[in-house]
Design an enzyme around this catalytic site. Structure first.
Site: not given
Length: 497
Positions: A79, A154, A178
């Site tokens: 990420k 997210s 998330s």
């Protein structure tokens, strides 16, 4: 079976046995990224040369007779919130576009030490603020089950990469759901470890008392292997817990719920906003747990209904403080510095152009909640609610070993559907937020497809602080039983890209 369809555990065994090289496995995933990522848009940065160099280093170490770990040579998607010294870290924000950090996050460093091959950085909601990966300066990511739907957020780039077989697993961060929410809507396993169980050093902060790095994977065992690889005490993180990592891999292999007490959270049992197909799969999962030997009871956690408003005061307050460092003075974007403007004017122009609408919205909410005369009425009250939610968990865990609920009230919704309705977007995290406020462990595992749209549904399993192994044990039992019923993993039912 194609090499990209194999689990991380299987790939690690192939590389260790010499049946496949790390370079072969990495190249197969790079080829997959090249083939499908123009449609999925999971990655914001991929450097094949760097990834292959990492893979060759693993093969060289193996040839030299070194003993390698179980994940050595296995590719991973990372990420874009974790700092990486050899590739940009942008948090999918224009204000950090092209920024290359001078250091690795602790988790990045531990991935490297474990011999994992970082394929690239994945798209995300800007500064991790969102539930759909639409709030990215680089455009939205698409759900591999239906390219017109969101992949969650997210950590939506990470979930989409794993669901599209671009990587066997990925890192994510969970501030209000998330990791678990994108895992649920893409048919994956997503784990939020106990807060402090995984290091936040080098994680670009959104809300410091909530942010928790964790794994996204296609199986419970893969998630546990990744969890074990990067977790543990970090002296660089003042909130890191100085305790051994729970035996998560052993628990994932055990896959047994006989005799466990399972509590169904009454407040998340349905009502307005819940999709019928989600509730149907959840109730089937409850029955499945009973059939596997668990004792299931209903448990009331009355203050969970206040978690969403409390979170949307606490998280924006912390983000307004954390994001003050992005001022155009030290690194990243700088706008209007032509010699005629003051530092204050340059800062205002930089932040106006560099931050997206959702980030600006949360900064303004948080700054207001922390302002003189409003702090006690808003932020202070929200922290009191947080204490009540923690007490609800404590009382519940005196009665049961784990709590369960749907992970999300709905399946993946169309891209753009909630873009202009922040409140509707925030409701995607309704069931996941309490665990972030309390800091306990929680996982989402696939529990089927909704009847209305044939999209994945997630089952959330929550356990006390530092009982991370417990959610893996229950999650693996559910996974094993459902795969026996389905004749394989849920992702096998996804439309081919």
């Amino acid at each position: 079976m194609s090499i990209i369809k194999k689990t991380a555990a299987e790939l690690g065994e192939l590389i260790a046995s010499g049946e496949a090289s790390a370079v072969e496995v990495t190249q197969a995933h790079l080829d997959r990224i090249a083939a499908v990522d123009d449609s999925v848009k999971a990655f914001v940065h991929v450097d094949p040369d760097v990834a292959l160099a990492q893979a060759r280093a693993v093969d060289d170490r193996k040839a030299a007779g070194e003993t390698l770990g179980p994940l050595a040579g296995v590719p991973i998607a990372h990420k874009d919130v974790f700092t990486t010294s050899d590739m940009p870290t942008t948090c999918s924000s224009k204000i950090l576009e092209g920024w290359r950090p001078p250091y690795d996050a602790t988790i990045t460093q531990r991935l490297r030490e474990a011999g994992l091959v970082i394929l690239g950085k994945t798209n995300m909601d800007e500064f991790a603020m969102g539930s759909s990966t639409e709030n990215s300066a680089f455009g939205p990511t698409h759900n591999p089950w239906d390219l017109n739907k969101i992949p969650g957020g997210s950590s939506g780039g990470s979930s989409a990469a794993v669901a599209a077989y671009e990587a066997p697993f990925a890192t994510g961060t969970d501030t209000g759901g998330s990791i678990r929410q994108p895992a649920a809507v893409t048919g994956l396993v997503g784990m939020k470890p106990t807060y402090g169980g995984s290091s936040r050093y080098g994680v670009i902060a959104f809300a410091s008392s909530l942010d928790t790095p964790g794994p996204l994977a296609r199986t419970v065992l893969d998630a546990a292997l990744l969890h074990e690889a990067f977790s543990g005490h970090d002296p660089m993180d003042s909130t890191s817990i100085d305790q051994p990592v729970p035996a998560v891999v052993e628990a994932a292999r055990r896959a047994d719920v006989a005799g466990l007490r399972v509590g169904v959270v009454k407040e998340f049992g349905g009502g307005e906003g819940y999709q019928p197909g989600v509730l149907a799969r959840f109730h089937e999962a409850v029955e499945l747990l009973e059939s596997l030997g668990a004792k299931v009871v209903e448990v009331s956690c009355p203050h969970f209904t206040y978690a969403l408003p409390a979170y949307y005061l606490i998280a924006p307050s912390e983000c307004s403080s954390n994001l003050a460092r992005f001022d155009g003075m030290r690194y990243g974007l700088r706008v209007g510095d032509d010699g005629t403007r003051s530092a204050e004017e340059v800062m205002a122009l930089t932040r106006a152009e560099g931050f997206g609408d959702e980030v600006k919205r949360r900064i303004m909410l948080g700054t207001y909640a922390l302002s003189s005369g409003y702090y006690d009425a808003y932020y202070g009250k929200a922290q009191q609610v947080r204490t009540l939610i923690t007490r609800d968990f404590d009382a519940a865990f005196e009665q049961v070993d784990v709590l369960i609920s749907p992970t999300t009230p709905t399946t993946a919704f169309p891209i753009g559907e909630r873009a202009d309705d922040p409140m509707a977007m925030y409701l995607a995290d309704l069931c996941t937020i309490p665990s972030n406020l309390a800091g306990n462990a929680a996982i989402s595992v696939p529990c089927g497809l909704a009847d209305e749209d044939s999209l994945p549904v997630g089952l959330q399993i929550m356990a006390p602080v530092l009982a991370d192994d417990r959610v893996y044990r229950v999650g693996a039992a559910v996974e094993q039983a459902l795969q026996d019923r389905w004749g394989g993993p849920l992702l096998a039912k996804a439309p081919a890209l």
